[in-house]
Motif scaffolding. Structure first.
Motif, PDB file in Angstrom:
ATOM      1  N   UNK A  51      52.630  58.696  44.202  1.00 16.72           N
ATOM      2  CA  UNK A  51      53.005  58.093  45.099  1.00 16.72           C
ATOM      3  C   UNK A  51      51.745  57.191  45.672  1.00 16.72           C
ATOM      4  N   UNK A  52      50.742  57.826  46.022  1.00 12.65           N
ATOM      5  CA  UNK A  52      49.639  57.144  46.559  1.00 12.65           C
ATOM      6  C   UNK A  52      48.804  56.380  45.528  1.00 12.65           C
ATOM      7  N   UNK A  53      48.959  56.938  44.195  1.00 13.79           N
ATOM      8  CA  UNK A  53      48.424  56.176  43.117  1.00 13.79           C
ATOM      9  C   UNK A  53      49.219  54.666  42.986  1.00 13.79           C
ATOM     10  N   UNK A  54      50.256  54.772  43.245  1.00  8.92           N
ATOM     11  CA  UNK A  54      51.085  53.574  43.243  1.00  8.92           C
ATOM     12  C   UNK A  54      51.031  52.705  44.080  1.00  8.92           C
ATOM     13  N   UNK A  55      51.034  53.103  45.590  1.00  8.49           N
ATOM     14  CA  UNK A  55      50.857  52.515  46.742  1.00  8.49           C
ATOM     15  C   UNK A  55      49.348  51.712  46.936  1.00  8.49           C
ATOM     16  N   UNK A  56      48.425  52.414  46.466  1.00  8.04           N
ATOM     17  CA  UNK A  56      47.024  51.805  46.624  1.00  8.04           C
ATOM     18  C   UNK A  56      46.829  50.308  46.223  1.00  8.04           C
ATOM     19  N   UNK A  57      47.192  50.191  44.948  1.00  6.93           N
ATOM     20  CA  UNK A  57      47.112  48.840  44.451  1.00  6.93           C
ATOM     21  C   UNK A  57      47.819  47.746  45.287  1.00  6.93           C
ATOM     22  N   UNK A  58      49.022  48.049  45.768  1.00  7.55           N
ATOM     23  CA  UNK A  58      49.788  47.253  46.381  1.00  7.55           C
ATOM     24  C   UNK A  58      49.285  47.012  47.802  1.00  7.55           C
ATOM     25  N   UNK A  59      48.778  48.063  48.189  1.00  8.88           N
ATOM     26  CA  UNK A  59      48.123  48.023  49.749  1.00  8.88           C
ATOM     27  C   UNK A  59      46.746  47.078  49.524  1.00  8.88           C
ATOM     28  N   UNK A  60      46.057  47.114  48.604  1.00 10.18           N
ATOM     29  CA  UNK A  60      44.750  46.279  48.348  1.00 10.18           C
ATOM     30  C   UNK A  60      45.326  44.624  48.146  1.00 10.18           C
ATOM     31  N   UNK A  61      46.492  44.498  47.338  1.00  9.62           N
ATOM     32  CA  UNK A  61      46.491  43.180  47.133  1.00  9.62           C
ATOM     33  C   UNK A  61      47.849  42.762  47.422  1.00  9.62           C
ATOM     34  N   UNK A  62      48.535  43.028  48.629  1.00 18.31           N
ATOM     35  CA  UNK A  62      49.605  42.841  49.231  1.00 18.31           C
ATOM     36  C   UNK A  62      49.931  41.353  49.195  1.00 18.31           C
ATOM     37  N   UNK A  63      48.910  40.376  49.837  1.00 20.71           N
ATOM     38  CA  UNK A  63      49.255  39.212  49.690  1.00 20.71           C
ATOM     39  C   UNK A  63      49.336  38.473  48.437  1.00 20.71           C
ATOM     40  N   UNK A  64      48.779  38.826  47.586  1.00 23.02           N
ATOM     41  CA  UNK A  64      49.061  38.345  46.233  1.00 23.02           C
ATOM     42  C   UNK A  64      50.308  38.607  45.582  1.00 23.02           C
ATOM     43  N   UNK A  65      50.580  39.798  45.675  1.00 27.34           N
ATOM     44  CA  UNK A  65      51.979  40.334  45.222  1.00 27.34           C
ATOM     45  C   UNK A  65      53.107  39.640  46.011  1.00 27.34           C
ATOM     46  N   UNK A  66      53.145  39.432  47.107  1.00 23.58           N
ATOM     47  CA  UNK A  66      54.270  38.954  47.948  1.00 23.58           C
ATOM     48  C   UNK A  66      55.208  39.588  48.375  1.00 23.58           C
TER      49      UNK A  66
END
Length: 121
Positions: free
Chosen positions: A76-91
């Motif tokens: 879960x942490x492995x999947x959440x870290x990239x999303x937390x870093x680039x949340x604005x870009x992912x939308x």
């Protein structure tokens, strides 16, 4: 095209050379024992202490459940870290998908908690 692979080839040659050097150094400089195996040499030895675990010993299911839960939340942490870093870009879509993912993991945690998997026996 070959220029882009040049650092990889250099790395492979160097790492293979270092590995071969250490194997040869161990063979030439290392101790040479010619002992016959005895029961003392065949016993399990871990962390400086003889093992108390016998050959037919089986781990309880709670050990495996705790290990699986650790892996689940580690992933879960492995999947959440990239999303937390680039949340604005992912939308917003990524935010909703992340929320669904966290809710599913929370439901799984409640399930295993109620089943007693978190109680070490």
């Amino acid at each position: 095209m070959l220029r882009s692979y040049l650092p990889l080839l250099i790395f492979l040659v160097l790492s293979t050379g270092v590995g071969a050097f250490f194997v040869m150094a161990n063979t030439l400089l290392g101790p040479r024992f010619k002992r016959r195996p005895t029961t003392v040499h065949e016993d399990a030895y871990e962390s400086g202490l003889p093992s108390d675990v016998q050959q037919g010993f089986r781990f309880g299911i709670s050990f495996y459940l705790i290990a699986m839960l650790f892996l689940l939340f580690d992933i879960e942490v492995v999947f959440l870290y990239p999303i937390a870093v680039e949340l604005k870009q992912f939308g917003t879509f990524a935010l909703v998908e992340t929320a669904v993912f966290i809710v599913l993991l929370f439901v799984a945690l409640i399930y295993v908690w109620r089943r007693g998997a978190l109680e070490w026996k």
